[in-house]
Every structure is written in structure tokens, then in C-alpha cells.
Scaffold this motif. Sequence first.
Motif, mmCIF file in Angstrom:
data_model
loop_
_atom_site.group_PDB
_atom_site.id
_atom_site.type_symbol
_atom_site.label_atom_id
_atom_site.label_comp_id
_atom_site.label_asym_id
_atom_site.label_seq_id
_atom_site.Cartn_x
_atom_site.Cartn_y
_atom_site.Cartn_z
ATOM 1 N N GLU A 18 0.834 -1.207 0.000
ATOM 2 C CA GLU A 18 0.000 0.000 0.000
ATOM 3 C C GLU A 18 0.866 1.254 0.000
ATOM 4 N N GLU A 21 2.334 1.742 -3.439
ATOM 5 C CA GLU A 21 1.365 2.277 -4.400
ATOM 6 C C GLU A 21 1.154 3.773 -4.182
ATOM 7 N N ASN A 89 -6.931 7.454 -3.103
ATOM 8 C CA ASN A 89 -6.768 6.099 -3.622
ATOM 9 C C ASN A 89 -7.796 5.200 -2.936
ATOM 10 N N ASN A 91 -8.368 1.990 -3.707
ATOM 11 C CA ASN A 91 -8.069 0.570 -3.876
ATOM 12 C C ASN A 91 -8.156 -0.179 -2.551
ATOM 13 N N GLY A 92 -8.595 -1.427 -2.647
ATOM 14 C CA GLY A 92 -8.760 -2.274 -1.473
ATOM 15 C C GLY A 92 -10.149 -2.883 -1.468
ATOM 16 N N ARG A 93 -10.358 -3.865 -0.581
ATOM 17 C CA ARG A 93 -11.686 -4.484 -0.501
ATOM 18 C C ARG A 93 -12.730 -3.432 -0.160
ATOM 19 N N LYS A 117 -9.152 4.560 -8.603
ATOM 20 C CA LYS A 117 -9.323 3.149 -8.243
ATOM 21 C C LYS A 117 -9.157 2.278 -9.475
ATOM 22 N N HIS A 118 -8.243 1.314 -9.388
ATOM 23 C CA HIS A 118 -8.141 0.325 -10.459
ATOM 24 C C HIS A 118 -8.447 -1.075 -9.940
ATOM 25 N N ASP A 119 -8.906 -1.163 -8.716
ATOM 26 C CA ASP A 119 -9.234 -2.416 -8.040
ATOM 27 C C ASP A 119 -10.719 -2.719 -8.262
ATOM 28 N N ARG A 121 -12.561 -4.868 -6.718
ATOM 29 C CA ARG A 121 -13.283 -5.344 -5.534
ATOM 30 C C ARG A 121 -14.225 -4.276 -4.980
ATOM 31 N N SER A 122 -15.159 -4.730 -4.148
ATOM 32 C CA SER A 122 -16.064 -3.853 -3.419
ATOM 33 C C SER A 122 -17.008 -3.093 -4.334
ATOM 34 N N ASP A 128 -19.156 1.619 -7.084
ATOM 35 C CA ASP A 128 -18.735 1.750 -5.697
ATOM 36 C C ASP A 128 -19.806 2.482 -4.897
#
Length: 202
Positions: A18, A21, A89, A91-93, A117-119, A121-122, A128
Motif C-alpha cells: 500500500e 502504491e 486512492n 483501492n482495497g476491498r 481506483k483500479h481495483d 473489488r467492493s 462503488d
Amino acid sequence: MNASPRVYCAGPLFNASERAEMAEIAAHLERDGFSTFLPHRDGLEFAKLKPALHARGLGEREASLVLARAVFSLDTFELLRKADAVVVNLNGRVPDEGAVVEAALAWHSGKALVLYKHDARSKLSGEDNPMVTGLGRFSVCAHIAELPAAIRAELARPRGADAAGTVALGERVAAFRAAHSDEAAIADFLIASAGRATPVSA
């Protein structure tokens, strides 16, 4: 505004990947001419300062409280007084809770705010949480390379109407919802009133 716009970089900082990043985000912005504030690099770190506080006679709880107050105050000062823009940022669950607070502070104070955000998840029905993405006018950059242009666009946009416009739209939605129970009528009203990502000013 500063000659070199200063960007507060908010996001998760609780493990090496983290922090790497977040450092990558800051480095990309710096290469593009921005100056940055990166909390773990430019602020206070619990792990580094706690031993010094213990050595001065503070117990665990007191040392933690001193550091918590100092970190909260320093980061709030850097965001509200020194930054021209904030990048968050997500990113993350789930987004980092501190970063969400920083995004809310930026939004409410009228700072230029860009979400990243490029994640995948969630997601909530492919999107989101609107209480988070709404802070960035429902626009989220998916690539670090998009951030400089997005920040410049936000810095060029007139400031200060987002909170007032959002509250005014919420008031209209609440009044209509109180007077109508038919979903079709509510849907028509929402399309007419909230069909744009940027809230209409009162």
C-alpha cells in the motif's frame, strides 16, 4: 494557488505494498509538475515516534493519544490549508477509512478532489458506494496516468458549490419522496432532477 499545485495524497498505508502504491501515485504527480504531501513520507509515523515518547516517560495509552492528536491535526492542516487538491486512492476491498474522511473534508471545504481506483473489488451493482464516489462527482480515474489531467480539470472548475448543490438536491428529493409513493413517479422525478453527475446548485 501555488505555482506548482500541491496535492495531498490520501489512501491506505498499512503495509509495504500500500505504501509503495501511494509512493507511485505521488512520484507520477511529481514528474508531471505537482508537489505532493504523502502522509507516511512527509508526516508523522506512529512506529518511529512511539519509542521516543516512551523514552520520555509516556505510557502506551498516553503516547498513542499524543500521536493520534498530532497526526490528525497535522494531516488536517496539510489537507485544508496547504493542499490545492486531494487525490484519494480507493483501492482495497473497502476504501481506507482515513482516506474516506480526508475525501469528505476535501469535498466539504471545496477542495479540488479526484478519486482513483483500479481495483475491481467492493462493487455495488457494478459501482462503488455512492456516498464515497459522490464526493468525486461520481467520476473515478482507473489509471494513474489519468490523474494529472483530472487534477488540472478539477483545479480549473469553479469551487464551492458541490456541498450546497448536493444538499439542495437532497432537499428536493426528500420533499418529492414525502409527497409521492409511486415508484414510477419517483423514477421520473429522479431522472429529471438527478440525471447529471454534478449536482445542480440551489
